[in-house]
Design an enzyme around this catalytic site. Structure first.
Site, PDB file in Angstrom:
ATOM      1  N   LYS A 190      21.361   0.591 -24.824  1.00  0.00           N
ATOM      2  CA  LYS A 190      20.902  -0.562 -25.821  1.00  0.00           C
ATOM      3  C   LYS A 190      22.042  -1.759 -26.104  1.00  0.00           C
ATOM      4  CE  LYS A 190      19.568  -2.276 -29.896  1.00  0.00           C
ATOM      5  NZ  LYS A 190      18.304  -3.137 -29.809  1.00  0.00           N
ATOM      6  N   LYS A 192      28.585  -6.684 -33.065  1.00  0.00           N
ATOM      7  CA  LYS A 192      28.861  -5.339 -32.742  1.00  0.00           C
ATOM      8  C   LYS A 192      28.527  -4.664 -31.322  1.00  0.00           C
ATOM      9  CE  LYS A 192      25.943  -2.549 -34.488  1.00  0.00           C
ATOM     10  NZ  LYS A 192      24.482  -2.082 -34.217  1.00  0.00           N
ATOM     11  N   SER A 223      22.065   1.729 -33.545  1.00  0.00           N
ATOM     12  CA  SER A 223      22.669   1.060 -32.215  1.00  0.00           C
ATOM     13  C   SER A 223      24.260   1.343 -32.310  1.00  0.00           C
ATOM     14  CB  SER A 223      22.480  -0.467 -31.999  1.00  0.00           C
ATOM     15  OG  SER A 223      21.147  -0.853 -32.163  1.00  0.00           O
TER      16      SER A 223
HETATM   17  P1  NDP Z   1      20.692  -3.734 -42.256  1.00  0.00           P
HETATM   18  O1  NDP Z   1      22.035  -4.196 -42.554  1.00  0.00           O
HETATM   19  O2  NDP Z   1      19.606  -4.293 -42.623  1.00  0.00           O
HETATM   20  O3  NDP Z   1      20.667  -2.178 -42.967  1.00  0.00           O
HETATM   21  C1  NDP Z   1      21.650  -1.247 -42.958  1.00  0.00           C
HETATM   22  C2  NDP Z   1      21.488  -0.014 -43.614  1.00  0.00           C
HETATM   23  O4  NDP Z   1      22.642   0.751 -43.517  1.00  0.00           O
HETATM   24  C3  NDP Z   1      20.951  -0.132 -45.123  1.00  0.00           C
HETATM   25  O5  NDP Z   1      20.097   0.881 -45.435  1.00  0.00           O
HETATM   26  C4  NDP Z   1      22.360   0.236 -45.656  1.00  0.00           C
HETATM   27  O6  NDP Z   1      22.074   0.601 -46.936  1.00  0.00           O
HETATM   28  C5  NDP Z   1      22.868   1.233 -45.091  1.00  0.00           C
HETATM   29  N1  NDP Z   1      24.404   1.248 -45.096  1.00  0.00           N
HETATM   30  C6  NDP Z   1      25.228   0.308 -44.540  1.00  0.00           C
HETATM   31  N2  NDP Z   1      26.521   0.901 -45.036  1.00  0.00           N
HETATM   32  C7  NDP Z   1      26.390   2.316 -45.236  1.00  0.00           C
HETATM   33  C8  NDP Z   1      27.251   3.319 -45.591  1.00  0.00           C
HETATM   34  N3  NDP Z   1      28.352   3.060 -45.507  1.00  0.00           N
HETATM   35  N4  NDP Z   1      26.673   4.640 -45.827  1.00  0.00           N
HETATM   36  C9  NDP Z   1      25.294   4.637 -45.930  1.00  0.00           C
HETATM   37  N5  NDP Z   1      24.424   3.933 -45.755  1.00  0.00           N
HETATM   38  C10 NDP Z   1      24.784   2.626 -45.265  1.00  0.00           C
HETATM   39  O7  NDP Z   1      20.800  -3.221 -40.740  1.00  0.00           O
HETATM   40  P2  NDP Z   1      19.451  -3.138 -39.744  1.00  0.00           P
HETATM   41  O8  NDP Z   1      18.378  -2.414 -40.242  1.00  0.00           O
HETATM   42  O9  NDP Z   1      18.849  -4.169 -39.300  1.00  0.00           O
HETATM   43  O10 NDP Z   1      19.969  -2.274 -38.527  1.00  0.00           O
HETATM   44  C11 NDP Z   1      20.047  -0.830 -38.681  1.00  0.00           C
HETATM   45  C12 NDP Z   1      20.794  -0.616 -37.105  1.00  0.00           C
HETATM   46  O11 NDP Z   1      19.521  -0.608 -36.264  1.00  0.00           O
HETATM   47  C13 NDP Z   1      21.779  -1.097 -36.566  1.00  0.00           C
HETATM   48  O12 NDP Z   1      22.765  -0.474 -35.754  1.00  0.00           O
HETATM   49  C14 NDP Z   1      21.074  -2.438 -35.996  1.00  0.00           C
HETATM   50  O13 NDP Z   1      22.192  -2.817 -34.828  1.00  0.00           O
HETATM   51  C15 NDP Z   1      20.019  -1.814 -35.248  1.00  0.00           C
HETATM   52  N6  NDP Z   1      18.851  -2.462 -35.009  1.00  0.00           N
HETATM   53  C16 NDP Z   1      18.535  -3.592 -35.706  1.00  0.00           C
HETATM   54  C17 NDP Z   1      17.225  -4.374 -35.401  1.00  0.00           C
HETATM   55  C18 NDP Z   1      16.892  -5.486 -36.566  1.00  0.00           C
HETATM   56  O14 NDP Z   1      15.857  -6.162 -35.756  1.00  0.00           O
HETATM   57  N7  NDP Z   1      17.159  -5.496 -37.615  1.00  0.00           N
HETATM   58  C19 NDP Z   1      16.729  -4.105 -34.087  1.00  0.00           C
HETATM   59  C20 NDP Z   1      17.232  -3.084 -33.285  1.00  0.00           C
HETATM   60  C21 NDP Z   1      18.363  -2.236 -33.829  1.00  0.00           C
HETATM   61  P3  NDP Z   1      22.139  -0.372 -48.367  1.00  0.00           P
HETATM   62  O15 NDP Z   1      20.744  -0.639 -48.467  1.00  0.00           O
HETATM   63  O16 NDP Z   1      22.835   0.352 -49.429  1.00  0.00           O
HETATM   64  O17 NDP Z   1      22.953  -1.742 -48.105  1.00  0.00           O
END
Ligand code: NDP
Length: 295
Positions: free
Chosen positions: A170, A239, A95
């Site tokens: 979104k 965010k 997102s």
């Molecule tokens: P999480 O915080 O659970 O996961 C974040 C992911 O990004 C992890 O795989 C993390 O890796 C990785 N990450 C974080 N920082 C970095 C970096 N600097 N470089 C590389 N990888 C990185 O988030 P979500 O999965 O919940 O959300 C992901 C996206 O989807 C967001 O934009 C969110 O707004 C959107 N979203 C989420 C929903 C939900 O229900 N959870 C629903 C709809 C949209 P690591 O494992 O190493 O921490």
């Protein structure tokens, strides 16, 4: 179709599991152990670097916290630009924000690579069930190229307009969710203090005109029960509200609702921390009101 999936967080992981069930898939995650788990579970190939992940991919899917992390994955010897082939497509399910996506798309276009912003809605349950809504910004041809990969987890896939419009859609969706959570929380807290049992208040609300997804599903399943599962970080919702607020401002729509929600979620984020779940915003209201919405 060969797919690379980068970012196996709360929602990325179940999406990647579904992709791997349908397409030859390579997975990468910053914390490698999470990707190793998905690889073991699904038979997907485990990549050591973003470059390694995307070398053979027709479609690359990213699902990271914000556009900033996606943009940071592009350059360098281990970056996406060093690995993606001409004619491939990057579908960013983060997102993210429209301006960053336009910048990313322009950079990829110079290398002959397509870009779609393709954020999703429907939560982690929807990701597991393959029923997500995918809001796409880009071209119709670009979407058709990526569609088989997106269909692994998306039930409703809609082209909103040019690059950036998926993220705009979104952010507005999530801003409305955010406003509604606060409004339902305040209203029900007041009713409980007025002597109405929380469950009765919700039963009546949910057959009346003030009902919503928040009151019908989220509050009944997660607040009344006190379950508050961790499915979506409040920090990420804040965010999203920020992106919507900026979009509205850029478009000359200067009403107070989105900006106020952004401020309130900022306060909740500061009070609860980076790992709190989004529905814990209701706990802030409960604490202020001195009442709990349970029953
Ligand atoms: P999480 O915080 O659970 O996961 C974040 C992911 O990004 C992890 O795989 C993390 O890796 C990785 N990450 C974080 N920082 C970095 C970096 N600097 N470089 C590389 N990888 C990185 O988030 P979500 O999965 O919940 O959300 C992901 C996206 O989807 C967001 O934009 C969110 O707004 C959107 N979203 C989420 C929903 C939900 O229900 N959870 C629903 C709809 C949209 P690591 O494992 O190493 O921490």
């Amino acid at each position: 179709m060969r797919v690379a999936f980068l970012g196996l967080g709360a929602i990325g992981r179940p999406m990647a599991v579904r992709v791997a069930a349908r397409h030859p898939t390579v997975v990468w995650n910053r914390t490698g152990e999470r990707a190793a788990e998905v690889a073991r579970e699904t038979g997907a190939r485990l990549a050591e670097t973003p470059r390694d992940a995307v070398l053979d991919a027709d479609v690359v899917i990213t699902c990271l916290p914000t556009s900033k992390e996606v943009e940071a994955l592009l350059p360098g010897a281990d970056g996406l630009l060093a690995g993606m082939r001409k004619g491939a497509t990057l579908a960013d399910c983060t997102s993210g924000d429209p301006a960053s996506s336009r910048r990313i798309a322009a950079r990829l276009a110079e290398a002959g690579i397509g870009f779609l912003d393709a954020p999703v809605s429907g939560g982690t349950n929807g990701a597991e069930a393959g029923t997500l809504t995918v809001m796409v910004g880009g071209t119709a041809e670009g979407l058709e190229r990526a569609r088989p990969a997106l269909e692994s987890f998306g039930k409703t896939i809609v082209l909103m307009g040019p690059v950036g419009t998926g993220h705009a859609m979104k952010s507005v969706n999530n801003a409305l969710l955010a406003v509604n959570i606060l409004a339902v929380g305040e209203g029900i807290a007041a009713l409980v203090k007025a002597g109405v049992p929380a469950r009765t208040a919700l039963e009546v609300l949910n057959v009346s005109s003030g009902r919503s997804f928040v009151s019908e599903n989220l509050v009944v399943e997660r607040v009344l029960t006190g379950a508050f599962p961790n499915t979506f970080r409040l920090a990420l919702l804040q965010k999203d509200v920020g992106i919507a607020t900026e979009l509205a401002r850029d478009m000359g729509v200067n009403g107070p609702m989105l900006a106020l929600a952004h401020r309130l979620y900022g306060e909740a984020r500061a009070a609860l921390g980076e790992d709190a779940d989004y529905l814990e915003a209701i706990k802030v209201i409960e604490r202020q009101a001195g009442v709990e919405i349970r029953g």
